[in-house]
Design a protein around this motif. Sequence first.
Motif, PDB file in Angstrom:
ATOM      1  N   HIS A  33       0.856  -1.185   0.000  1.00  0.00           N
ATOM      2  CA  HIS A  33       0.000   0.000   0.000  1.00  0.00           C
ATOM      3  C   HIS A  33       0.893   1.236   0.000  1.00  0.00           C
ATOM      4  O   HIS A  33       2.102   1.150   0.133  1.00  0.00           O
ATOM      5  CB  HIS A  33      -0.911   0.014   1.239  1.00  0.00           C
ATOM      6  N   THR A  34       0.279   2.373  -0.172  1.00  0.00           N
ATOM      7  CA  THR A  34       0.988   3.645  -0.077  1.00  0.00           C
ATOM      8  C   THR A  34       0.286   4.487   0.977  1.00  0.00           C
ATOM      9  O   THR A  34      -0.682   4.039   1.582  1.00  0.00           O
ATOM     10  CB  THR A  34       1.044   4.351  -1.447  1.00  0.00           C
ATOM     11  N   TRP A  35       0.754   5.684   1.200  1.00  0.00           N
ATOM     12  CA  TRP A  35       0.161   6.516   2.243  1.00  0.00           C
ATOM     13  C   TRP A  35       0.377   7.984   1.920  1.00  0.00           C
ATOM     14  O   TRP A  35       1.218   8.357   1.114  1.00  0.00           O
ATOM     15  CB  TRP A  35       0.759   6.199   3.612  1.00  0.00           C
ATOM     16  N   HIS A  36      -0.423   8.788   2.590  1.00  0.00           N
ATOM     17  CA  HIS A  36      -0.245  10.233   2.569  1.00  0.00           C
ATOM     18  C   HIS A  36      -0.247  10.684   4.024  1.00  0.00           C
ATOM     19  O   HIS A  36      -1.134  10.310   4.787  1.00  0.00           O
ATOM     20  CB  HIS A  36      -1.370  10.932   1.796  1.00  0.00           C
ATOM     21  N   GLN A  37       0.740  11.475   4.394  1.00  0.00           N
ATOM     22  CA  GLN A  37       0.846  11.936   5.775  1.00  0.00           C
ATOM     23  C   GLN A  37       0.313  13.355   5.880  1.00  0.00           C
ATOM     24  O   GLN A  37       0.594  14.192   5.031  1.00  0.00           O
ATOM     25  CB  GLN A  37       2.312  11.894   6.208  1.00  0.00           C
ATOM     26  N   THR A  38      -0.456  13.613   6.911  1.00  0.00           N
ATOM     27  CA  THR A  38      -1.052  14.923   7.117  1.00  0.00           C
ATOM     28  C   THR A  38      -1.020  15.277   8.601  1.00  0.00           C
ATOM     29  O   THR A  38      -0.820  14.409   9.453  1.00  0.00           O
ATOM     30  CB  THR A  38      -2.503  14.948   6.561  1.00  0.00           C
ATOM     31  N   ARG A  39      -1.208  16.527   8.910  1.00  0.00           N
ATOM     32  CA  ARG A  39      -1.168  16.974  10.304  1.00  0.00           C
ATOM     33  C   ARG A  39      -2.494  16.705  11.013  1.00  0.00           C
ATOM     34  O   ARG A  39      -2.520  16.243  12.139  1.00  0.00           O
ATOM     35  CB  ARG A  39      -0.836  18.470  10.334  1.00  0.00           C
ATOM     36  N   MET A  40      -3.570  16.993  10.331  1.00  0.00           N
ATOM     37  CA  MET A  40      -4.893  16.871  10.954  1.00  0.00           C
ATOM     38  C   MET A  40      -5.464  15.459  10.767  1.00  0.00           C
ATOM     39  O   MET A  40      -5.360  14.875   9.704  1.00  0.00           O
ATOM     40  CB  MET A  40      -5.861  17.894  10.350  1.00  0.00           C
ATOM     41  N   VAL A  41      -6.069  14.952  11.832  1.00  0.00           N
ATOM     42  CA  VAL A  41      -6.706  13.637  11.790  1.00  0.00           C
ATOM     43  C   VAL A  41      -8.185  13.839  11.457  1.00  0.00           C
ATOM     44  O   VAL A  41      -8.876  14.577  12.158  1.00  0.00           O
ATOM     45  CB  VAL A  41      -6.574  12.910  13.149  1.00  0.00           C
ATOM     46  N   PRO A  42      -8.669  13.215  10.398  1.00  0.00           N
ATOM     47  CA  PRO A  42     -10.099  13.354  10.077  1.00  0.00           C
ATOM     48  C   PRO A  42     -10.970  12.826  11.213  1.00  0.00           C
ATOM     49  O   PRO A  42     -10.736  11.737  11.738  1.00  0.00           O
ATOM     50  CB  PRO A  42     -10.269  12.494   8.819  1.00  0.00           C
ATOM     51  N   LYS A  43     -11.957  13.607  11.596  1.00  0.00           N
ATOM     52  CA  LYS A  43     -12.846  13.211  12.683  1.00  0.00           C
ATOM     53  C   LYS A  43     -13.924  12.228  12.224  1.00  0.00           C
ATOM     54  O   LYS A  43     -14.482  11.508  13.023  1.00  0.00           O
ATOM     55  CB  LYS A  43     -13.492  14.454  13.306  1.00  0.00           C
ATOM     56  N   ARG A  44     -14.187  12.183  10.926  1.00  0.00           N
ATOM     57  CA  ARG A  44     -15.235  11.316  10.391  1.00  0.00           C
ATOM     58  C   ARG A  44     -14.640  10.013   9.848  1.00  0.00           C
ATOM     59  O   ARG A  44     -14.964   9.549   8.772  1.00  0.00           O
ATOM     60  CB  ARG A  44     -16.029  12.077   9.341  1.00  0.00           C
ATOM     61  N   ARG A  45     -13.778   9.407  10.635  1.00  0.00           N
ATOM     62  CA  ARG A  45     -13.023   8.209  10.270  1.00  0.00           C
ATOM     63  C   ARG A  45     -13.923   7.070   9.790  1.00  0.00           C
ATOM     64  O   ARG A  45     -13.669   6.442   8.769  1.00  0.00           O
ATOM     65  CB  ARG A  45     -12.197   7.764  11.479  1.00  0.00           C
ATOM     66  N   VAL A  46     -14.977   6.794  10.548  1.00  0.00           N
ATOM     67  CA  VAL A  46     -15.866   5.667  10.217  1.00  0.00           C
ATOM     68  C   VAL A  46     -16.466   5.849   8.826  1.00  0.00           C
ATOM     69  O   VAL A  46     -16.491   4.914   8.021  1.00  0.00           O
ATOM     70  CB  VAL A  46     -16.967   5.510  11.288  1.00  0.00           C
ATOM     71  N   ASP A  47     -16.921   7.053   8.509  1.00  0.00           N
ATOM     72  CA  ASP A  47     -17.516   7.316   7.193  1.00  0.00           C
ATOM     73  C   ASP A  47     -16.475   7.216   6.079  1.00  0.00           C
ATOM     74  O   ASP A  47     -16.761   6.704   4.989  1.00  0.00           O
ATOM     75  CB  ASP A  47     -18.155   8.703   7.161  1.00  0.00           C
ATOM     76  N   LEU A  48     -15.254   7.688   6.344  1.00  0.00           N
ATOM     77  CA  LEU A  48     -14.200   7.624   5.336  1.00  0.00           C
ATOM     78  C   LEU A  48     -13.797   6.189   5.026  1.00  0.00           C
ATOM     79  O   LEU A  48     -13.510   5.846   3.874  1.00  0.00           O
ATOM     80  CB  LEU A  48     -12.973   8.414   5.796  1.00  0.00           C
ATOM     81  N   LEU A  49     -13.781   5.341   6.053  1.00  0.00           N
ATOM     82  CA  LEU A  49     -13.362   3.955   5.852  1.00  0.00           C
ATOM     83  C   LEU A  49     -14.499   3.050   5.386  1.00  0.00           C
ATOM     84  O   LEU A  49     -14.307   1.860   5.196  1.00  0.00           O
ATOM     85  CB  LEU A  49     -12.727   3.410   7.140  1.00  0.00           C
ATOM     86  N   ASP A  50     -15.669   3.627   5.163  1.00  0.00           N
ATOM     87  CA  ASP A  50     -16.816   2.893   4.644  1.00  0.00           C
ATOM     88  C   ASP A  50     -16.844   3.010   3.111  1.00  0.00           C
ATOM     89  O   ASP A  50     -17.843   3.409   2.521  1.00  0.00           O
ATOM     90  CB  ASP A  50     -18.102   3.451   5.257  1.00  0.00           C
ATOM     91  N   GLY A  51     -15.699   2.719   2.478  1.00  0.00           N
ATOM     92  CA  GLY A  51     -15.624   2.767   1.020  1.00  0.00           C
ATOM     93  C   GLY A  51     -15.160   4.094   0.458  1.00  0.00           C
ATOM     94  O   GLY A  51     -15.276   4.326  -0.747  1.00  0.00           O
ATOM     95  N   GLY A  52     -14.610   4.979   1.291  1.00  0.00           N
ATOM     96  CA  GLY A  52     -14.184   6.294   0.841  1.00  0.00           C
ATOM     97  C   GLY A  52     -12.852   6.279   0.107  1.00  0.00           C
ATOM     98  O   GLY A  52     -12.085   5.316   0.175  1.00  0.00           O
ATOM     99  N   SER A  53     -12.602   7.356  -0.601  1.00  0.00           N
ATOM    100  CA  SER A  53     -11.369   7.528  -1.374  1.00  0.00           C
ATOM    101  C   SER A  53     -10.792   8.905  -1.100  1.00  0.00           C
ATOM    102  O   SER A  53     -11.475   9.795  -0.603  1.00  0.00           O
ATOM    103  CB  SER A  53     -11.649   7.429  -2.878  1.00  0.00           C
ATOM    104  N   ILE A  54      -9.525   9.070  -1.455  1.00  0.00           N
ATOM    105  CA  ILE A  54      -8.922  10.395  -1.480  1.00  0.00           C
ATOM    106  C   ILE A  54      -8.874  10.796  -2.951  1.00  0.00           C
ATOM    107  O   ILE A  54      -8.379  10.043  -3.800  1.00  0.00           O
ATOM    108  CB  ILE A  54      -7.534  10.412  -0.799  1.00  0.00           C
ATOM    109  N   TYR A  55      -9.466  11.945  -3.261  1.00  0.00           N
ATOM    110  CA  TYR A  55      -9.494  12.464  -4.626  1.00  0.00           C
ATOM    111  C   TYR A  55      -8.365  13.465  -4.768  1.00  0.00           C
ATOM    112  O   TYR A  55      -8.233  14.379  -3.960  1.00  0.00           O
ATOM    113  CB  TYR A  55     -10.843  13.135  -4.921  1.00  0.00           C
ATOM    114  N   TRP A  56      -7.538  13.269  -5.805  1.00  0.00           N
ATOM    115  CA  TRP A  56      -6.357  14.092  -6.017  1.00  0.00           C
ATOM    116  C   TRP A  56      -6.624  15.219  -7.005  1.00  0.00           C
ATOM    117  O   TRP A  56      -7.182  14.994  -8.069  1.00  0.00           O
ATOM    118  CB  TRP A  56      -5.208  13.238  -6.534  1.00  0.00           C
ATOM    119  N   VAL A  57      -6.191  16.424  -6.636  1.00  0.00           N
ATOM    120  CA  VAL A  57      -6.263  17.597  -7.506  1.00  0.00           C
ATOM    121  C   VAL A  57      -4.859  17.846  -8.048  1.00  0.00           C
ATOM    122  O   VAL A  57      -3.918  18.029  -7.280  1.00  0.00           O
ATOM    123  CB  VAL A  57      -6.750  18.842  -6.733  1.00  0.00           C
ATOM    124  N   ILE A  58      -4.733  17.811  -9.372  1.00  0.00           N
ATOM    125  CA  ILE A  58      -3.460  18.077 -10.033  1.00  0.00           C
ATOM    126  C   ILE A  58      -3.676  19.212 -11.026  1.00  0.00           C
ATOM    127  O   ILE A  58      -4.565  19.133 -11.871  1.00  0.00           O
ATOM    128  CB  ILE A  58      -2.925  16.821 -10.764  1.00  0.00           C
TER     129      ILE A  58
END
Length: 140
Positions: A33-58
Amino acid sequence: MTLNLLKLSVGPETVEDLEGFIERRIREAGTDHTWHQTRMVPKRRVDLLDGGSIYWVIKGQICARQRLIDIVPFTDDEGIGRCRLLLEPALIRTERRPKRPFQGWRYLEPHESPPDFSGASADDGLPSELRDELSDLGIF
């Protein structure tokens, strides 16, 4: 309820650049797997891990996503709280959507998320810039 994150991709200027970065990171770390490191911890963890994705802006466009595997808070060597977003290695292209610059990450509701790219295959051999121009013209 599924929820996504939106994040600027700093460094890579194309989807291919981001794919190369992901491949190098996985190879160098010896992980699946890969990862992205950030300072802030998302508070809506359960919803994000229920099939969520990180969408990249380039370059001002939402253009790809990666599925979230886990969210791991930790404290770095300097005692600062951080968060590691664990991501599947597959980068899924999305239909491009303009997005203005912002700092950090943002929550992205599913109904606001661009659909996966359904035009020409990501493996069609076209450079992403040409594919983007053809998409903007309505050809893809």
